[in-house]
Motif scaffolding. Structure first.
Motif, short mmCIF file in Angstrom:
data_model
loop_
_atom_site.label_atom_id
_atom_site.label_comp_id
_atom_site.label_asym_id
_atom_site.label_seq_id
_atom_site.Cartn_x
_atom_site.Cartn_y
_atom_site.Cartn_z
N GLU A 1 22.88 12.59 -22.21
CA GLU A 1 23.40 13.92 -21.85
C GLU A 1 23.36 14.11 -20.34
O GLU A 1 22.65 14.96 -19.81
N SER A 2 24.14 13.29 -19.63
CA SER A 2 24.12 13.35 -18.17
C SER A 2 24.57 14.71 -17.65
O SER A 2 24.05 15.19 -16.64
N MET A 3 25.49 15.37 -18.34
CA MET A 3 25.95 16.68 -17.87
C MET A 3 24.82 17.72 -17.92
O MET A 3 24.77 18.61 -17.08
N MET B 1 21.42 21.05 -14.81
CA MET B 1 20.04 21.48 -14.55
C MET B 1 19.77 21.44 -13.04
O MET B 1 19.26 22.41 -12.47
N TYR B 2 20.12 20.34 -12.40
CA TYR B 2 19.91 20.24 -10.96
C TYR B 2 20.71 21.29 -10.21
O TYR B 2 20.22 21.89 -9.25
N LYS B 3 21.93 21.57 -10.65
CA LYS B 3 22.73 22.60 -10.00
C LYS B 3 22.07 23.97 -10.15
O LYS B 3 21.98 24.74 -9.19
N GLU C 1 23.80 12.66 -6.80
CA GLU C 1 23.46 11.28 -7.18
C GLU C 1 23.83 11.01 -8.64
O GLU C 1 24.39 9.96 -8.96
N LEU C 2 23.51 11.95 -9.52
CA LEU C 2 23.84 11.77 -10.94
C LEU C 2 25.35 11.78 -11.16
O LEU C 2 25.87 11.00 -11.96
N VAL C 3 26.06 12.65 -10.44
CA VAL C 3 27.52 12.68 -10.57
C VAL C 3 28.09 11.32 -10.14
O VAL C 3 28.95 10.77 -10.83
N LYS C 4 27.60 10.79 -9.02
CA LYS C 4 28.09 9.49 -8.52
C LYS C 4 27.90 8.38 -9.56
O LYS C 4 28.76 7.53 -9.73
N VAL C 5 26.76 8.40 -10.23
CA VAL C 5 26.44 7.32 -11.17
C VAL C 5 27.08 7.54 -12.55
O VAL C 5 27.62 6.61 -13.14
N HIS C 6 27.04 8.79 -13.04
CA HIS C 6 27.40 9.03 -14.44
C HIS C 6 28.75 9.72 -14.65
O HIS C 6 29.31 9.65 -15.74
N LYS C 7 29.25 10.42 -13.62
CA LYS C 7 30.52 11.15 -13.76
C LYS C 7 31.35 11.01 -12.50
O LYS C 7 31.81 11.97 -11.90
N LYS C 8 31.54 9.75 -12.09
CA LYS C 8 32.21 9.45 -10.82
C LYS C 8 33.57 10.16 -10.70
O LYS C 8 33.96 10.58 -9.61
N ASP C 9 34.26 10.32 -11.81
CA ASP C 9 35.57 10.97 -11.80
C ASP C 9 35.47 12.45 -11.40
O ASP C 9 36.48 13.05 -11.05
N MET C 10 34.28 13.01 -11.44
CA MET C 10 34.09 14.42 -11.10
C MET C 10 33.56 14.62 -9.68
O MET C 10 33.32 15.75 -9.25
N LEU C 11 33.38 13.53 -8.94
CA LEU C 11 32.71 13.62 -7.64
C LEU C 11 33.47 14.50 -6.65
O LEU C 11 32.89 15.39 -6.02
N GLU C 12 34.77 14.29 -6.54
CA GLU C 12 35.57 15.07 -5.58
C GLU C 12 35.55 16.56 -5.95
O GLU C 12 35.35 17.41 -5.09
N ALA C 13 35.73 16.86 -7.22
CA ALA C 13 35.72 18.26 -7.67
C ALA C 13 34.33 18.89 -7.46
O ALA C 13 34.22 20.08 -7.12
#
Length: 115
Positions: A62-64, A69-71, A81-93
């Motif tokens: 459950e990476s989201m 939680m961090y947000k 860091e988690l977005v980069k590793v687990h949800k790279k497609d969401m990094l720019e957004a």
């Protein structure tokens, strides 16, 4: 059964993740294991142990939940860091969202880093 849950909870309370996961993997089905991890992760988050909570959210796939939680706790470096590793497609957004949030809050120097 109950003894397995007790053993897993014992290891989780002691932050012995590998031992908890070994027992859980062997004796619990996937749904039961993930439910146990999520419950303990929420408890850890409420206690302020965000790093351990994030670890368990990730163990439960459950990476989201870890990212949000961090947000929620304004731990943006950890979140990114988690977005980069687990949800790279969401990094720019995610960067755009942070930039807008910081700009609204008048934190322009922080906003600039995310544009």
């Amino acid at each position: 059964g109950g003894m397995v849950h007790a053993a897993v909870r014992m290891y989780l309370k002691a932050s012995l993740w590998d031992s908890a996961d070994r027992v859980a993997q062997e004796y619990m089905d996937k749904a039961e294991r993930e439910k146990t991890y999520l419950q303990h992760a929420k408890k850890l988050e409420n206690e302020g142990d965000l790093k351990s909570a994030a670890h368990l959210y990730l163990q439960a796939k459950e990476s989201m939940l870890a990212i949000t939680m961090y947000k929620r706790h304004r731990k943006y470096d950890e979140m990114l860091e988690l977005v980069k590793v687990h949800k790279k497609d969401m990094l720019e957004a995610t960067h755009a969202s942070l930039a807008e949030q910081f700009a609204r809050e008048g934190e322009f120097h922080k906003a600039e880093k995310h544009y």
